[in-house]
Design a protein around this motif. Structure first.
Motif, PDB file in Angstrom:
ATOM      1  N   PHE A  66      -5.512  10.412 -10.237  1.00 12.63           N
ATOM      2  CA  PHE A  66      -5.207  11.514  -9.606  1.00 12.63           C
ATOM      3  C   PHE A  66      -4.218  10.942  -8.394  1.00 12.63           C
ATOM      4  CE2 PHE A  66      -8.151  10.543  -6.182  1.00 12.63           C
ATOM      5  CZ  PHE A  66      -9.005   9.732  -7.053  1.00 12.63           C
ATOM      6  N   ARG A  67      -3.789  12.081  -7.849  1.00 15.77           N
ATOM      7  CA  ARG A  67      -2.824  11.721  -6.586  1.00 15.77           C
ATOM      8  C   ARG A  67      -3.435  12.499  -5.569  1.00 15.77           C
ATOM      9  NH1 ARG A  67       1.132  14.210  -3.522  1.00 15.77           N
ATOM     10  NH2 ARG A  67       2.824  12.540  -2.972  1.00 15.77           N
ATOM     11  N   LEU A  68      -3.630  12.007  -4.496  1.00 18.82           N
ATOM     12  CA  LEU A  68      -4.562  12.634  -3.180  1.00 18.82           C
ATOM     13  C   LEU A  68      -3.426  13.761  -2.715  1.00 18.82           C
ATOM     14  CD1 LEU A  68      -5.746   9.398  -1.425  1.00 18.82           C
ATOM     15  CD2 LEU A  68      -7.093  11.145  -2.979  1.00 18.82           C
ATOM     16  N   ARG A  69      -4.070  14.877  -2.171  1.00 13.70           N
ATOM     17  CA  ARG A  69      -3.274  15.645  -1.619  1.00 13.70           C
ATOM     18  C   ARG A  69      -2.894  15.481  -0.239  1.00 13.70           C
ATOM     19  NH1 ARG A  69      -6.731  20.718  -4.150  1.00 13.70           N
ATOM     20  NH2 ARG A  69      -6.067  20.337  -6.443  1.00 13.70           N
ATOM     21  N   HIS A  82     -12.606  21.086 -12.341  1.00 12.24           N
ATOM     22  CA  HIS A  82     -13.726  20.827 -11.595  1.00 12.24           C
ATOM     23  C   HIS A  82     -13.391  19.377 -10.696  1.00 12.24           C
ATOM     24  CE1 HIS A  82     -18.170  20.246 -10.895  1.00 12.24           C
ATOM     25  NE2 HIS A  82     -17.975  18.793 -11.351  1.00 12.24           N
ATOM     26  N   LEU A  83     -12.608  18.549 -11.502  1.00 12.27           N
ATOM     27  CA  LEU A  83     -12.466  17.108 -10.735  1.00 12.27           C
ATOM     28  C   LEU A  83     -11.562  17.415  -9.694  1.00 12.27           C
ATOM     29  CD1 LEU A  83     -12.118  14.889 -14.151  1.00 12.27           C
ATOM     30  CD2 LEU A  83     -13.774  14.748 -12.345  1.00 12.27           C
ATOM     31  N   GLU A  84     -10.393  18.389 -10.060  1.00 13.24           N
ATOM     32  CA  GLU A  84      -9.539  18.278  -8.690  1.00 13.24           C
ATOM     33  C   GLU A  84     -10.115  19.369  -7.643  1.00 13.24           C
ATOM     34  OE1 GLU A  84      -6.218  21.142 -10.405  1.00 13.24           O
ATOM     35  OE2 GLU A  84      -5.263  19.203 -11.080  1.00 13.24           O
ATOM     36  N   GLU A  85     -11.189  19.952  -7.730  1.00 20.54           N
ATOM     37  CA  GLU A  85     -12.051  20.603  -6.579  1.00 20.54           C
ATOM     38  C   GLU A  85     -12.674  19.383  -5.682  1.00 20.54           C
ATOM     39  OE1 GLU A  85     -14.538  23.513  -7.851  1.00 20.54           O
ATOM     40  OE2 GLU A  85     -15.341  24.007  -5.689  1.00 20.54           O
ATOM     41  N   MET A  86     -13.420  18.627  -6.633  1.00 21.93           N
ATOM     42  CA  MET A  86     -14.286  17.556  -6.091  1.00 21.93           C
ATOM     43  C   MET A  86     -13.561  16.405  -5.509  1.00 21.93           C
ATOM     44  SD  MET A  86     -16.792  14.968  -8.204  1.00 21.93           S
ATOM     45  CE  MET A  86     -15.456  14.100  -8.902  1.00 21.93           C
ATOM     46  N   LEU A  87     -12.422  16.113  -5.967  1.00 24.57           N
ATOM     47  CA  LEU A  87     -11.652  14.763  -5.619  1.00 24.57           C
ATOM     48  C   LEU A  87     -10.655  15.423  -4.370  1.00 24.57           C
ATOM     49  CD1 LEU A  87     -11.072  13.045  -8.916  1.00 24.57           C
ATOM     50  CD2 LEU A  87     -12.678  12.514  -7.102  1.00 24.57           C
ATOM     51  N   ALA A  88     -10.438  16.706  -4.221  1.00 23.59           N
ATOM     52  CA  ALA A  88      -9.291  17.281  -3.384  1.00 23.59           C
ATOM     53  C   ALA A  88      -7.925  16.674  -3.695  1.00 23.59           C
ATOM     54  CB  ALA A  88      -9.770  17.008  -1.858  1.00 23.59           C
ATOM     55  N   ALA A  89      -7.718  16.611  -4.864  1.00 23.24           N
ATOM     56  CA  ALA A  89      -6.575  15.812  -5.669  1.00 23.24           C
ATOM     57  C   ALA A  89      -5.914  16.588  -6.822  1.00 23.24           C
ATOM     58  CB  ALA A  89      -7.043  14.377  -5.914  1.00 23.24           C
ATOM     59  N   PRO A 135       0.775  -1.197   0.128  1.00 21.84           N
ATOM     60  CA  PRO A 135      -0.169  -0.045  -0.060  1.00 21.84           C
ATOM     61  C   PRO A 135       0.915   1.359   0.135  1.00 21.84           C
ATOM     62  CG  PRO A 135      -0.782  -1.656   1.715  1.00 21.84           C
ATOM     63  CD  PRO A 135       0.438  -2.159   1.100  1.00 21.84           C
ATOM     64  N   ARG A 136       2.007   1.159   0.374  1.00 26.71           N
ATOM     65  CA  ARG A 136       2.957   2.656   0.591  1.00 26.71           C
ATOM     66  C   ARG A 136       3.493   2.709  -0.854  1.00 26.71           C
ATOM     67  NH1 ARG A 136       5.808   2.550   6.551  1.00 26.71           N
ATOM     68  NH2 ARG A 136       3.939   2.617   7.680  1.00 26.71           N
ATOM     69  N   LEU A 137       3.685   1.807  -1.789  1.00 26.36           N
ATOM     70  CA  LEU A 137       4.172   2.134  -2.970  1.00 26.36           C
ATOM     71  C   LEU A 137       3.276   2.674  -3.812  1.00 26.36           C
ATOM     72  CD1 LEU A 137       6.344   1.676  -4.839  1.00 26.36           C
ATOM     73  CD2 LEU A 137       5.628  -0.509  -5.547  1.00 26.36           C
ATOM     74  N   LEU A 138       3.658   3.946  -4.010  1.00 29.57           N
ATOM     75  CA  LEU A 138       2.263   4.630  -4.890  1.00 29.57           C
ATOM     76  C   LEU A 138       1.037   4.749  -4.517  1.00 29.57           C
ATOM     77  CD1 LEU A 138       3.542   3.592  -8.581  1.00 29.57           C
ATOM     78  CD2 LEU A 138       4.078   5.785  -7.272  1.00 29.57           C
ATOM     79  N   GLY A 139       0.958   4.865  -2.998  1.00 27.38           N
ATOM     80  CA  GLY A 139      -0.469   4.424  -2.495  1.00 27.38           C
ATOM     81  C   GLY A 139      -1.109   5.877  -2.571  1.00 27.38           C
ATOM     82  N   ALA A 140      -0.851   6.875  -2.951  1.00 30.74           N
ATOM     83  CA  ALA A 140      -1.659   8.153  -2.843  1.00 30.74           C
ATOM     84  C   ALA A 140      -2.272   8.317  -4.212  1.00 30.74           C
ATOM     85  CB  ALA A 140      -0.848   9.355  -2.583  1.00 30.74           C
ATOM     86  N   HIS A 141      -1.916   7.558  -5.179  1.00 28.05           N
ATOM     87  CA  HIS A 141      -2.384   7.355  -6.510  1.00 28.05           C
ATOM     88  C   HIS A 141      -3.569   6.601  -6.857  1.00 28.05           C
ATOM     89  CE1 HIS A 141       1.275   9.937  -8.620  1.00 28.05           C
ATOM     90  NE2 HIS A 141       1.761   9.248  -7.322  1.00 28.05           N
ATOM     91  N   ARG A 142      -4.607   7.128  -7.449  1.00 32.71           N
ATOM     92  CA  ARG A 142      -5.882   6.573  -7.430  1.00 32.71           C
ATOM     93  C   ARG A 142      -6.156   6.344  -8.960  1.00 32.71           C
ATOM     94  NH1 ARG A 142      -4.710   5.774  -2.978  1.00 32.71           N
ATOM     95  NH2 ARG A 142      -5.760   5.850  -1.043  1.00 32.71           N
ATOM     96  N   ARG A 143      -7.405   5.535  -9.467  1.00 33.51           N
ATOM     97  CA  ARG A 143      -7.876   5.693 -10.528  1.00 33.51           C
ATOM     98  C   ARG A 143      -9.445   5.628 -10.436  1.00 33.51           C
ATOM     99  NH1 ARG A 143     -10.112   1.687 -13.889  1.00 33.51           N
ATOM    100  NH2 ARG A 143     -10.504   2.359 -16.048  1.00 33.51           N
TER     101      ARG A 143
END
Length: 218
Positions: A179-182, A149-156, A123-131
């Motif tokens: 996207f990558r979680l902030r 719009h997506l960055e605002e909605m996903l906070a990423a 989970p720690r390997l590229l764990g902040a990245h999502r699809r």
């Protein structure tokens, strides 16, 4: 059957158990695939061991690998990481079954397969990245506006997006977004609210304001 061969089979079963119960199950918790992984693995090991003395071992082994893969992959929808586990247990069975003794090479391949899955699926390997596949309740033709719009909605931070369907009649946009979680910073006010029983702001998903509904999550 020599003691070396039996030792290799025992090592193979231990490796499969570690792969399924020690790596896959704690991370993904899908029982039906645990049954499939172990059942297919033992079956492939048994068939490959019986074919080990045949002159056409390699061809039959690869054919078995392909047939089993096609049957299984067409019977149900699997995520990409589940396919990787599937091929890993198949490879373990073939490596051990087609080997006539416990050689350093066969043992090394078993360790390599299990170790690779343990590392690349951590989970720690590229764990902040999502699809995520997102349905936006408006038809956005401008990619820059859609990204914002997506960055605002996903906070990423959106790294890539692909519009799957743009429907101007129903005013919706279906987009495949990576996207990558902030990183969330500690907010003393929110911490104080949480202590007093109020809902912390970090727990609120920015969904209603954006008007978009994420339909699938990795």
């Amino acid at each position: 059957m020599s003691l070396s061969t039996l030792s290799l089979y025992a090592l193979d079963l231990v490796a499969a158990a570690i792969l399924v119960f020690g790596i896959y199950w704690p991370r993904h918790r899908r029982r039906d695939l645990v049954v499939a992984f172990l059942g297919i693995h033992v079956g492939v090991l048994a068939v490959a061991a019986l074919l080990a003395g045949s002159a056409v071992t390699a061809g039959l082994g690869l054919g078995l690998f392909g047939v089993l893969s096609i049957i299984r992959l067409r019977s149900d929808e699997l995520a990409q990481h589940e396919i990787a586990y599937y091929f890993a247990v198949l490879a373990l069975g073939l490596v051990s079954g087609l080997s006539t003794s416990a050689t350093p090479l066969s043992i090394g391949f078993i360790v390599l397969i299990v170790g690779t899955m343990a590392i690349v699926d951590h989970p720690r390997l590229l764990g902040a990245h999502r699809r995520q596949l997102v349905v936006v309740d408006r038809a956005l033709t401008d990619e820059t506006a859609l990204r914002a719009h997506l960055e605002e909605m996903l906070a990423a931070d959106v790294s890539a997006l692909s519009v799957q369907r743009l429907d101007t009649v129903s005013d919706t946009t279906v987009v495949d977004v990576r996207f990558r979680l902030r990183e969330r910073r500690h907010d003393p006010l929110s911490a104080g609210s949480a202590t007093s029983g109020a809902v912390p702001q970090e727990a609120v998903v920015p969904r209603a304001a954006s008007g978009a509904v994420p339909v699938t999550v990795r």
